[in-house]
Scaffold this motif. Structure first.
Motif, PDB file in Angstrom:
ATOM      1  N   VAL A  84       0.730  -1.217  -0.086  1.00 46.67           N
ATOM      2  CA  VAL A  84       0.028  -0.225   0.033  1.00 46.67           C
ATOM      3  C   VAL A  84       0.693   1.127   0.029  1.00 46.67           C
ATOM      4  O   VAL A  84       0.643   2.030  -0.768  1.00 46.67           O
ATOM      5  CB  VAL A  84      -0.974   0.009   1.231  1.00 46.67           C
ATOM      6  CG1 VAL A  84      -1.674   1.221   1.217  1.00 46.67           C
ATOM      7  CG2 VAL A  84      -1.801  -1.041   1.153  1.00 46.67           C
ATOM      8  N   ILE A  85       1.880   1.053   0.966  1.00 45.83           N
ATOM      9  CA  ILE A  85       2.821   2.525   0.940  1.00 45.83           C
ATOM     10  C   ILE A  85       3.329   2.882  -0.346  1.00 45.83           C
ATOM     11  O   ILE A  85       3.474   3.947  -0.971  1.00 45.83           O
ATOM     12  CB  ILE A  85       3.976   2.333   2.085  1.00 45.83           C
ATOM     13  CG1 ILE A  85       3.100   2.349   3.540  1.00 45.83           C
ATOM     14  CG2 ILE A  85       4.609   3.351   2.266  1.00 45.83           C
ATOM     15  CD1 ILE A  85       3.855   2.101   4.797  1.00 45.83           C
ATOM     16  N   TYR A  86       4.018   1.580  -0.767  1.00 45.66           N
ATOM     17  CA  TYR A  86       4.816   1.847  -2.245  1.00 45.66           C
ATOM     18  C   TYR A  86       4.163   2.144  -3.220  1.00 45.66           C
ATOM     19  O   TYR A  86       4.370   3.105  -4.184  1.00 45.66           O
ATOM     20  CB  TYR A  86       5.648   0.565  -2.204  1.00 45.66           C
ATOM     21  CG  TYR A  86       7.220   0.665  -1.710  1.00 45.66           C
ATOM     22  CD1 TYR A  86       8.151   1.370  -2.495  1.00 45.66           C
ATOM     23  CD2 TYR A  86       7.097   0.019  -0.478  1.00 45.66           C
ATOM     24  CE1 TYR A  86       9.367   1.399  -1.497  1.00 45.66           C
ATOM     25  CE2 TYR A  86       8.329   0.132   0.135  1.00 45.66           C
ATOM     26  CZ  TYR A  86       9.575   0.705  -0.556  1.00 45.66           C
ATOM     27  OH  TYR A  86      10.822   0.892   0.198  1.00 45.66           O
ATOM     28  N   LEU A  87       2.799   1.711  -3.542  1.00 47.33           N
ATOM     29  CA  LEU A  87       2.051   1.901  -4.754  1.00 47.33           C
ATOM     30  C   LEU A  87       1.523   3.334  -4.502  1.00 47.33           C
ATOM     31  O   LEU A  87       1.429   4.054  -5.531  1.00 47.33           O
ATOM     32  CB  LEU A  87       0.819   0.893  -4.480  1.00 47.33           C
ATOM     33  CG  LEU A  87       1.023  -0.418  -5.137  1.00 47.33           C
ATOM     34  CD1 LEU A  87      -0.101  -1.375  -4.954  1.00 47.33           C
ATOM     35  CD2 LEU A  87       1.649  -0.434  -6.470  1.00 47.33           C
ATOM     36  N   ILE A  88       1.142   3.749  -3.295  1.00 49.20           N
ATOM     37  CA  ILE A  88       0.835   5.370  -3.203  1.00 49.20           C
ATOM     38  C   ILE A  88       1.906   6.119  -3.387  1.00 49.20           C
ATOM     39  O   ILE A  88       1.939   7.223  -4.157  1.00 49.20           O
ATOM     40  CB  ILE A  88       0.582   5.738  -1.534  1.00 49.20           C
ATOM     41  CG1 ILE A  88      -1.038   4.866  -1.348  1.00 49.20           C
ATOM     42  CG2 ILE A  88       0.131   6.892  -1.356  1.00 49.20           C
ATOM     43  CD1 ILE A  88      -1.468   5.192   0.010  1.00 49.20           C
ATOM     44  N   ALA A  89       3.149   5.871  -3.049  1.00 51.17           N
ATOM     45  CA  ALA A  89       4.524   6.563  -3.396  1.00 51.17           C
ATOM     46  C   ALA A  89       4.668   6.502  -4.963  1.00 51.17           C
ATOM     47  O   ALA A  89       5.179   7.698  -5.562  1.00 51.17           O
ATOM     48  CB  ALA A  89       5.879   5.878  -2.718  1.00 51.17           C
ATOM     49  N   VAL A  90       4.509   5.462  -5.494  1.00 54.76           N
ATOM     50  CA  VAL A  90       4.720   5.584  -7.156  1.00 54.76           C
ATOM     51  C   VAL A  90       3.677   6.346  -7.697  1.00 54.76           C
ATOM     52  O   VAL A  90       4.166   7.159  -8.514  1.00 54.76           O
ATOM     53  CB  VAL A  90       4.482   3.803  -7.680  1.00 54.76           C
ATOM     54  CG1 VAL A  90       4.368   4.002  -9.053  1.00 54.76           C
ATOM     55  CG2 VAL A  90       5.656   3.170  -7.147  1.00 54.76           C
ATOM     56  N   PHE A  91       2.416   6.351  -7.355  1.00 59.69           N
ATOM     57  CA  PHE A  91       1.411   7.136  -7.988  1.00 59.69           C
ATOM     58  C   PHE A  91       1.730   8.548  -7.694  1.00 59.69           C
ATOM     59  O   PHE A  91       1.479   9.552  -8.602  1.00 59.69           O
ATOM     60  CB  PHE A  91      -0.009   6.758  -7.421  1.00 59.69           C
ATOM     61  CG  PHE A  91      -0.439   5.650  -8.359  1.00 59.69           C
ATOM     62  CD1 PHE A  91      -0.912   5.770  -9.611  1.00 59.69           C
ATOM     63  CD2 PHE A  91      -0.771   4.378  -7.590  1.00 59.69           C
ATOM     64  CE1 PHE A  91      -1.694   4.586 -10.337  1.00 59.69           C
ATOM     65  CE2 PHE A  91      -1.348   3.261  -8.054  1.00 59.69           C
ATOM     66  CZ  PHE A  91      -1.692   3.394  -9.365  1.00 59.69           C
TER      67      PHE A  91
END
Length: 379
Positions: free
Chosen positions: A149-156
């Motif tokens: 969740v944290i990394y996907l938010i960071a990627v977007f």
């Protein structure tokens, strides 16, 4: 064909495609070698993670290498984040602080030391048999989901900022790179959501459903790998990067307010705007398909920072749209010229500074409300 055989076949095909694509990315000659290497590493980690059905054919029971293979999943999304960063920014380099991305992977293995890595085979077997009640595995699954969740938010967030920076400072057609990378991230997000569902069911009263979903995940991964391979083969020069030192106009204005810098006077604004418009009309820099705001800054002597605020803030347009307006108006003049009615749409878009038919059609319709072909017929 039973489920286990189907799983082995799908796993074999998926592994072959992933390894082939990784080999292609590592050997192809390109200036974006770091980006290719990072994505190849992502593919190889994913291939190792999904190889369990094949490894089960040659192993007799749980082992330290087998558990280590499972925890490699913690490296997938951090490597993908670094890959996206390398695609977005031309000056991206691997830095010592990126070692922090290993923390979840290290934590996942440290908690397994006392009751798995350092015990005998019988204890390992007992650990796996009672895995649904083992706090270490539950902790790792929760940690894995939080990490995703944290990394996907960071990627977007990274993609959103990169696209804004591109629109404010560049006028080439590379915006399609970020649009495609966004689509790829959305598809990857969907895959991770399915993985999360599988993991949740694994610790529920329906573990057999988790096994069925595993086959769907492998097929989905196969689709993603083939999609990426097709895109890479058809568009080897797709990705072009931006300078990470660039700042968003909103940040520049905020800094000026906080530092009490003197605002540009109306007279200075009108002078710079007139200089800019004269340069665009007389020199026609927009005919350069790779035009950047730095190019115009060098030509007319207005610092990039001030020029960016002038176009992106005071004129209320992204630099990308500002330049495309001149390109489209030039194209409209050609389309209205009866002596040039034999010139094709493709020739026109190249002549005015575009190098993509899709981006030309999109910009033309946005500016005129018609497609280039329909506009020519109305003249």
């Amino acid at each position: 064909m039973d489920k286990s055989n189907l799983l082995i076949i799908v796993t074999t095909i998926s592994l072959f495609i992933s390894v082939f694509l990784a080999f292609f990315l590592l050997t192809v000659k390109t200036k974006h070698r770091l980006s290719n290497t990072l994505f190849a590493v992502f593919l190889l980690i994913t291939a190792i993670d999904t190889s369990e059905p094949l490894l089960n054919l040659v192993t007799d029971g749980p082992s330290n290498p087998g558990m280590l293979r499972n925890t490699l999943a913690f490296l997938q999304i951090p490597v993908f984040y670094l890959y996206v960063s390398s695609v977005c920014y031309s000056d991206f380099k691997l830095k010592p602080q990126y070692i922090l991305h290993l923390l979840p992977f290290l934590m996942a293995n440290v908690v397994l030391l006392p009751r798995f890595y350092t015990v005998d085979l019988a204890s390992k077997m007992n650990f796996i048999i009672n895995r649904q009640s083992m706090i270490e595995l539950q902790f790792n699954h929760i940690l894995f989901h939080i990490q995703i969740v944290i990394y996907l938010i960071a990627v977007f967030m990274l993609l959103r900022k990169a696209k804004r920076l591109y629109l404010e400072n560049y006028a080439g057609t590379s915006i399609s790179s970020y649009n495609w990378l966004f689509q790829f991230t959305v598809v990857l997000t969907l895959l991770y959501l399915i993985v999360m569902l599988k993991n949740i069911l694994k610790f529920s009263d329906y573990p057999y459903v988790s096994e069925s979903i595993k086959i769907g995940i492998l097929v989905f991964q196969l689709f993603i790998s083939c999609w990426y391979l097709l895109k890479a083969l058809n568009n080897p020069g797709l990705f072009r990067n931006i300078d990470s030192k660039l700042k968003l106009v909103s940040d520049i204005i905020s800094e000026e307010k906080n530092s009490n810098q003197t605002a540009v006077t109306e007279q200075e604004y009108n002078r710079d705007l007139l200089m800019l418009k004269e340069h665009m009309a007389e020199k026609k820099p927009f005919l350069n398909p790779s035009l950047t705001i730095q190019d115009i800054s060098d030509d007319i002597g207005i610092p990039v920072r001030e020029l960016s605020v002038l176009i992106n803030h005071q004129l209320g347009k992204h630099f990308y749209d500002f330049v495309n307006t001149y390109r489209i108006e030039n194209a409209m003049d050609i389309l209205k010229d009866q002596t040039k009615n034999k010139v094709t749409i493709l020739e026109i878009l190249y002549e005015v500074g575009f190098n993509s038919k899709s981006s030309f059609n999109t910009a033309f319709k946005k500016h005129t409300g018609n497609t280039p072909t329909a506009y020519r017929k109305c003249m």
